[in-house]
Design a protein around this motif. Structure first.
Motif, PDB file in Angstrom:
ATOM      1  N   ALA A 101      91.211  41.905  62.298  1.00 45.66           N
ATOM      2  CA  ALA A 101      92.477  42.385  62.861  1.00 45.66           C
ATOM      3  C   ALA A 101      93.451  41.231  63.053  1.00 45.66           C
ATOM      4  CB  ALA A 101      92.234  43.097  64.189  1.00 45.66           C
ATOM      5  N   GLY A 102      92.951  40.115  63.562  1.00 48.56           N
ATOM      6  CA  GLY A 102      93.805  38.952  63.734  1.00 48.56           C
ATOM      7  C   GLY A 102      94.328  38.423  62.412  1.00 48.56           C
ATOM      8  N   GLU A 103      93.471  38.414  61.399  1.00 57.30           N
ATOM      9  CA  GLU A 103      93.901  37.952  60.078  1.00 57.30           C
ATOM     10  C   GLU A 103      94.998  38.842  59.513  1.00 57.30           C
ATOM     11  OE1 GLU A 103      92.008  37.136  55.606  1.00 57.30           O
ATOM     12  OE2 GLU A 103      90.685  37.581  57.304  1.00 57.30           O
ATOM     13  N   VAL A 104      94.846  40.153  59.666  1.00 58.21           N
ATOM     14  CA  VAL A 104      95.860  41.083  59.172  1.00 58.21           C
ATOM     15  C   VAL A 104      97.172  40.895  59.926  1.00 58.21           C
ATOM     16  CG1 VAL A 104      96.498  43.525  58.990  1.00 58.21           C
ATOM     17  CG2 VAL A 104      94.185  42.779  58.364  1.00 58.21           C
ATOM     18  N   ALA A 105      97.092  40.798  61.261  1.00 57.81           N
ATOM     19  CA  ALA A 105      98.299  40.644  62.070  1.00 57.81           C
ATOM     20  C   ALA A 105      99.042  39.361  61.703  1.00 57.81           C
ATOM     21  CB  ALA A 105      97.937  40.642  63.554  1.00 57.81           C
ATOM     22  N   ARG A 106      98.308  38.264  61.603  1.00 62.90           N
ATOM     23  CA  ARG A 106      98.966  36.996  61.240  1.00 62.90           C
ATOM     24  C   ARG A 106      99.467  37.024  59.809  1.00 62.90           C
ATOM     25  NH1 ARG A 106      95.182  35.093  65.165  1.00 62.90           N
ATOM     26  NH2 ARG A 106      93.474  35.231  63.662  1.00 62.90           N
ATOM     27  N   GLY A 107      98.741  37.719  58.928  1.00 66.13           N
ATOM     28  CA  GLY A 107      99.191  37.837  57.542  1.00 66.13           C
ATOM     29  C   GLY A 107     100.501  38.592  57.413  1.00 66.13           C
ATOM     30  N   ALA A 108     100.773  39.473  58.368  1.00 61.26           N
ATOM     31  CA  ALA A 108     102.039  40.212  58.381  1.00 61.26           C
ATOM     32  C   ALA A 108     103.147  39.441  59.085  1.00 61.26           C
ATOM     33  CB  ALA A 108     101.842  41.569  59.043  1.00 61.26           C
ATOM     34  N   GLY A 109     102.812  38.237  59.576  1.00 57.23           N
ATOM     35  CA  GLY A 109     103.816  37.424  60.253  1.00 57.23           C
ATOM     36  C   GLY A 109     103.791  37.531  61.751  1.00 57.23           C
ATOM     37  N   GLY A 110     102.791  38.235  62.302  1.00 57.79           N
ATOM     38  CA  GLY A 110     102.765  38.488  63.733  1.00 57.79           C
ATOM     39  C   GLY A 110     102.174  37.353  64.546  1.00 57.79           C
ATOM     40  N   VAL A 111     102.465  37.384  65.836  1.00 56.86           N
ATOM     41  CA  VAL A 111     101.912  36.451  66.815  1.00 56.86           C
ATOM     42  C   VAL A 111     100.923  37.240  67.669  1.00 56.86           C
ATOM     43  CG1 VAL A 111     102.411  34.894  68.726  1.00 56.86           C
ATOM     44  CG2 VAL A 111     104.045  35.115  66.830  1.00 56.86           C
ATOM     45  N   VAL A 112      99.660  36.857  67.632  1.00 57.29           N
ATOM     46  CA  VAL A 112      98.586  37.682  68.184  1.00 57.29           C
ATOM     47  C   VAL A 112      98.380  37.450  69.673  1.00 57.29           C
ATOM     48  CG1 VAL A 112      96.097  38.078  68.126  1.00 57.29           C
ATOM     49  CG2 VAL A 112      97.391  37.893  65.991  1.00 57.29           C
ATOM     50  N   THR A 113      98.274  38.561  70.410  1.00 51.87           N
ATOM     51  CA  THR A 113      97.833  38.556  71.804  1.00 51.87           C
ATOM     52  C   THR A 113      96.754  39.620  71.954  1.00 51.87           C
ATOM     53  OG1 THR A 113      99.955  37.818  72.708  1.00 51.87           O
ATOM     54  CG2 THR A 113      98.499  39.001  74.198  1.00 51.87           C
ATOM     55  N   VAL A 114      95.653  39.270  72.595  1.00 53.68           N
ATOM     56  CA  VAL A 114      94.573  40.228  72.832  1.00 53.68           C
ATOM     57  C   VAL A 114      94.667  40.728  74.273  1.00 53.68           C
ATOM     58  CG1 VAL A 114      92.071  40.572  72.882  1.00 53.68           C
ATOM     59  CG2 VAL A 114      93.085  39.077  71.151  1.00 53.68           C
ATOM     60  N   CYS A 115      94.578  42.049  74.452  1.00 51.18           N
ATOM     61  CA  CYS A 115      94.649  42.625  75.798  1.00 51.18           C
ATOM     62  C   CYS A 115      93.824  43.900  75.844  1.00 51.18           C
ATOM     63  CB  CYS A 115      96.103  42.913  76.184  1.00 51.18           C
ATOM     64  SG  CYS A 115      96.946  44.090  75.104  1.00 51.18           S
ATOM     65  N   SER A 116      93.533  44.357  77.049  1.00 53.41           N
ATOM     66  CA  SER A 116      92.801  45.613  77.222  1.00 53.41           C
ATOM     67  C   SER A 116      93.741  46.799  77.057  1.00 53.41           C
ATOM     68  CB  SER A 116      92.164  45.663  78.614  1.00 53.41           C
ATOM     69  OG  SER A 116      93.183  45.812  79.601  1.00 53.41           O
ATOM     70  N   ALA A 117      93.163  47.983  76.894  1.00 51.89           N
ATOM     71  CA  ALA A 117      93.967  49.200  76.771  1.00 51.89           C
ATOM     72  C   ALA A 117      94.764  49.451  78.047  1.00 51.89           C
ATOM     73  CB  ALA A 117      93.066  50.395  76.474  1.00 51.89           C
ATOM     74  N   VAL A 118      94.151  49.223  79.207  1.00 48.67           N
ATOM     75  CA  VAL A 118      94.842  49.443  80.481  1.00 48.67           C
ATOM     76  C   VAL A 118      96.021  48.490  80.616  1.00 48.67           C
ATOM     77  CG1 VAL A 118      94.611  49.269  82.989  1.00 48.67           C
ATOM     78  CG2 VAL A 118      92.825  50.396  81.644  1.00 48.67           C
ATOM     79  N   GLU A 119      95.793  47.203  80.328  1.00 50.92           N
ATOM     80  CA  GLU A 119      96.866  46.217  80.411  1.00 50.92           C
ATOM     81  C   GLU A 119      97.970  46.536  79.413  1.00 50.92           C
ATOM     82  OE1 GLU A 119      97.336  41.338  80.416  1.00 50.92           O
ATOM     83  OE2 GLU A 119      95.692  42.270  79.302  1.00 50.92           O
ATOM     84  N   HIS A 120      97.588  46.903  78.201  1.00 52.91           N
ATOM     85  CA  HIS A 120      98.569  47.244  77.163  1.00 52.91           C
ATOM     86  C   HIS A 120      99.494  48.350  77.643  1.00 52.91           C
ATOM     87  CE1 HIS A 120     100.032  49.725  73.831  1.00 52.91           C
ATOM     88  NE2 HIS A 120     100.029  48.627  73.089  1.00 52.91           N
ATOM     89  N   ASP A 121      98.940  49.445  78.102  1.00 55.99           N
ATOM     90  CA  ASP A 121      99.762  50.602  78.454  1.00 55.99           C
ATOM     91  C   ASP A 121     100.658  50.315  79.659  1.00 55.99           C
ATOM     92  OD1 ASP A 121      98.617  51.894  76.361  1.00 55.99           O
ATOM     93  OD2 ASP A 121      97.490  53.349  77.541  1.00 55.99           O
ATOM     94  N   ARG A 122     100.172  49.505  80.591  1.00 57.81           N
ATOM     95  CA  ARG A 122     100.996  49.161  81.754  1.00 57.81           C
ATOM     96  C   ARG A 122     102.180  48.283  81.342  1.00 57.81           C
ATOM     97  NH1 ARG A 122     101.551  44.916  85.060  1.00 57.81           N
ATOM     98  NH2 ARG A 122      99.842  43.771  84.078  1.00 57.81           N
ATOM     99  N   ILE A 123     101.916  47.263  80.541  1.00 56.06           N
ATOM    100  CA  ILE A 123     102.977  46.322  80.190  1.00 56.06           C
ATOM    101  C   ILE A 123     103.949  46.927  79.181  1.00 56.06           C
ATOM    102  CG2 ILE A 123     103.463  44.083  79.119  1.00 56.06           C
ATOM    103  CD1 ILE A 123     100.898  43.050  80.375  1.00 56.06           C
TER     104      ILE A 123
END
Length: 271
Positions: free
Chosen positions: A149-171
């Motif tokens: 997943a990180g390789e795909v995200a960076r390959g698309a030009g993205g900057v990767v951050t890993v977070c939980s589902a709860v943290e994601h939905d809140r932020i």
């Protein structure tokens, strides 16, 4: 890698265009128009969801309402493929992974990118460059799947951050849904308070209300699919607006200045 993409709208199309130079990419969309547009852009396109497999990675980039049915159709046949999805609300996907994913390895990959133009016609690999990609592990994620997943995200030009589902939905409620709610409310309030608004609206107003142009179906999903967090975010905004209203009504220069300084300090951290 062999990367398959289900859903060739704005995000799916942009991912396909961004990844095709380094990977073998093929895509599918339930609608014929985006399939034809993607073919015209030189992408490999299939006409049936089943034809996406086998693949090393399958990215589900459908509208939110179709993410779970699409994952349910793909998971039993995924084999060793890593399933990624770009859903903007993680709680339902988290529950699906716990209860229905079986042996499929599922990782959330939400690019924080968008524009008012929707569909493949708006797709652009530059849309994803330098944007945050939120990677959200699920109950069926493992270390190799997260690495892919990180390789795909960076390959698309993205900057990767890993977070939980709860943290994601809140932020995301604060950084995505709340700006949409604010732009919507501001657009309605200003238009009802000024009959000749276009003649007076400068770039500040236009920039601030840009998100009010979001397609209604997409906007409804952003606001309603994560409703608990969105309501909490709106309440937080209302508290600050009430504070500012009181300070302005009382002509309390020190209080107004304090709020403005807090806002500037918070915004400067984004640069």
């Amino acid at each position: 890698m062999k990367i398959a993409i289900a859903g060739l709208g704005l995000i799916g199309g942009s991912l396909a265009l961004a990844l095709r130079s380094a990977h073998e990419v093929r895509g599918y969309d339930i609608a014929r128009e985006p399939r034809d547009a993607a073919r015209a852009a030189g992408l490999g396109v299939v006409d049936d969801l089943d034809e996406l497999l086998p693949a090393d990675v399958v990215i589900v980039a459908t509208p939110m309402s179709a993410v779970l049915p699409t994952l349910a159709a793909l998971a039993p046949r995924a084999g060793s493929a890593v399933l990624l999805d770009v859903a903007s609300v993680r709680a339902p996907i988290d529950a699906f992974a716990r209860e229905h994913a079986g042996g499929a390895r599922l990782v959330g990959m939400h690019p924080m990118a968008g524009r008012s133009a929707q569909g493949f016609i708006g797709a652009d690999p530059a849309l994803l460059a330098g944007r945050p990609f939120l990677l959200v592990p699920t109950a069926t994620s493992d270390a190799p799947a997260m690495a892919v997943a990180g390789e795909v995200a960076r390959g698309a030009g993205g900057v990767v951050t890993v977070c939980s589902a709860v943290e994601h939905d809140r932020i995301v409620a604060l950084t995505s849904a709340l700006p949409l709610a604010l732009a919507t409310a501001l657009s309605v309030a200003a238009s009802e308070g000024a009959t000749d608004l276009p003649a007076f609206a400068g770039p500040g107003y236009r920039d601030t209300t840009r998100l009010a142009l979001t397609a209604p179906d997409l906007a409804e999903t952003i606001l309603l699919a994560n409703s608990g967090n969105v309501v909490a975010a709106i309440a937080r905004l209302r508290t600050v607006l009430d504070e500012l209203e009181r300070a302005v009504a009382e002509r309390d220069q020190a209080a107004v200045h304090d709020i403005l300084e807090r806002a500037a300090a918070a915004r400067s951290r984004l640069d």
